[in-house]
Design an enzyme around this catalytic site. Structure first.
Site, short mmCIF file in Angstrom:
data_model
loop_
_atom_site.label_atom_id
_atom_site.label_comp_id
_atom_site.label_asym_id
_atom_site.label_seq_id
_atom_site.Cartn_x
_atom_site.Cartn_y
_atom_site.Cartn_z
N GLU A 1 -2.03 3.78 10.79
CA GLU A 1 -1.33 3.16 9.65
C GLU A 1 0.02 3.82 9.40
O GLU A 1 0.97 3.17 9.01
CB GLU A 1 -2.19 3.24 8.39
CG GLU A 1 -3.33 2.24 8.40
CD GLU A 1 -3.90 2.05 7.01
OE1 GLU A 1 -3.19 1.56 6.13
OE2 GLU A 1 -5.09 2.39 6.84
N CYS B 1 -7.39 -0.19 -0.16
CA CYS B 1 -8.22 0.74 0.59
C CYS B 1 -8.06 2.21 0.21
O CYS B 1 -8.56 2.64 -0.81
CB CYS B 1 -8.02 0.54 2.09
SG CYS B 1 -9.33 1.36 3.01
N LYS C 1 0.83 -1.22 0.00
CA LYS C 1 0.00 0.00 0.00
C LYS C 1 0.85 1.26 0.00
O LYS C 1 1.75 1.41 0.85
CB LYS C 1 -0.91 -0.03 1.23
CG LYS C 1 -1.94 1.09 1.32
CD LYS C 1 -2.86 0.81 2.51
CE LYS C 1 -3.95 1.83 2.68
NZ LYS C 1 -4.83 1.51 3.84
N ASN D 1 -10.95 -1.39 4.62
CA ASN D 1 -11.50 -1.30 5.97
C ASN D 1 -11.85 0.16 6.16
O ASN D 1 -10.96 0.99 6.38
CB ASN D 1 -10.44 -1.64 7.02
CG ASN D 1 -10.22 -3.13 7.19
OD1 ASN D 1 -10.81 -3.78 8.04
ND2 ASN D 1 -9.33 -3.67 6.38
N1 CDV Z 1 -7.87 1.34 5.70
C1 CDV Z 1 -7.99 2.53 5.09
O1 CDV Z 1 -7.13 2.91 4.27
N2 CDV Z 1 -9.05 3.28 5.41
C2 CDV Z 1 -9.21 4.61 4.88
C3 CDV Z 1 -9.72 5.62 5.86
C4 CDV Z 1 -11.12 5.56 6.20
C5 CDV Z 1 -8.89 5.84 6.97
C6 CDV Z 1 -10.07 4.71 3.66
O2 CDV Z 1 -9.70 5.53 2.81
O3 CDV Z 1 -11.10 4.06 3.54
#
Ligand code: CDV
Length: 312
Positions: free
Chosen positions: A145, A171, A126, A196
């Site tokens: 994160e 994500c 990521k 998530n």
């Molecule tokens: N796990 C993520 O990357 N969540 C992010 C936010 C909500 C912190 C997202 O962009 O969904």
């Protein structure tokens, strides 16, 4: 009639909440159940969410590195995940799996693409890590994160697999047009991603659920359309350790249309037949990049991360 090798039947394997103390074995059993369902429904490929083997641990502040490291995998497959590789190979199903990766002292929010024979053919780490690096005790939930992961160092690769050109992201990456375009410029035909996402309390402040859902759909549908690619977006959903996670698993066609979506906040397999040749029309017309893009005019995109305001 035999299926064309450009038709990929995809199972988007949404997961309901995973408890803080749920063991890897228990979670892998849930993944195996979804894989069994995928087999019954004739899937070629199953996509699991981000950090699919554990709870979303960046919502807690842990001081002790050992406490953090218990959420990470130092081998893939490892003892607990091997059954997933074995069952998928037995069924001849490829899969995409998100997990926390510990490699050479670095920690990544990663995912892998495994082909139908059980070989890992692709890995992504990521790039866009949301949240904060410091403990924020005033927040109901942390989003650490930036503290627990290193920024991905593999760029946005794509792979020839499943009869097409496949890519992955994770994500928060789905909110950034650069993510899709980097893969679009390599001819991607299917982007797999897990997420998530809290239903109401992202790290940037309260948001009503309808906006969380709108932004989820908007980002992935525009990424699909503007790059003429399938997008498979798979949620971790439901109330996880008291935190409401958005569902909204989607399979999106290269037209930007939603062709299948999750209806629950639980473990659920969402299935669609995805014809990779459906990418061709827009790749050859409105989004024929070679014919219409003007990269000389896009310098700012790689020159700066932040905004460069015009002179006063
Ligand atoms: N796990 C993520 O990357 N969540 C992010 C936010 C909500 C912190 C997202 O962009 O969904």
């Amino acid at each position: 009639m035999a299926k064309s090798n450009r038709m990929v039947t995809v199972g988007a394997a949404q997961l309901g909440p995973i408890g803080l103390n749920e063991s890897r074995g228990e979670v892998v059993d849930r993944l195996l159940t979804l894989l069994d369902r995928a087999h019954e429904r004739g899937c070629d490929l199953v996509v699991f969410p981000e950090l699919a083997l554990t709870t979303f641990f960046p919502r807690w502040y842990f001081e002790d590195q050992e406490q953090i490291d218990r959420f990470f995998e130092s081998a893939m497959p490892g003892n607990e995940t091997q059954p997933l590789f074995d069952r998928a190979a037995e069924y001849g199903i490829g899969f995409c799996l998100g997990f926390a990766e510990l490699a050479e002292g670095k920690r990544y929010n990663a995912c892998i693409l495994v082909d139908k024979s059980g070989e890992i053919v692709g890995k992504y780490r990521k790039v866009h890590l949301p949240g904060h690096a410091d403990h924020k005790p005033e927040r109901k939930w942390q989003h650490l994160e930036k503290a627990y992961f290193d920024v991905g160092d593999l760029g946005f690769p794509v792979w020839r697999a499943m009869g097409g050109i496949m890519g992955m992201c994770i994500c928060n990456d789905r909110r950034w047009p650069e993510t899709y375009r980097m893969m679009g410029l390599q001819g991607v035909e299917m982007i797999m991603l897990g997420y998530n996402t809290p239903a109401t309390e992202p790290p940037w402040g309260f948001e009503p659920t309808h906006l969380a859902s709108l932004h989820n759909n908007l980002s992935m549908q525009s990424g699909a359309y503007q790059n003429a690619t399938w997008v498979i977006g798979v949620a971790k959903a439901g109330r996880e350790e008291g935190c409401d996670m958005m569902g909204g698993t989607l399979i999106i066609a290269p037209t930007g249309e939603i062709v299948a979506q999750g209806r629950t906040l639980d473990d659920e397999l969402v299935v669609a037949d995805c014809d990779l040749d459906a990418c061709n029309h827009y790749k050859n017309t409105v989004f024929n990049f070679a014919e219409h893009r003007q990269p000389d005019q896009y310098g700012l995109i790689t020159e700066t991360a932040g905004v460069k305001l015009p002179p006063e």
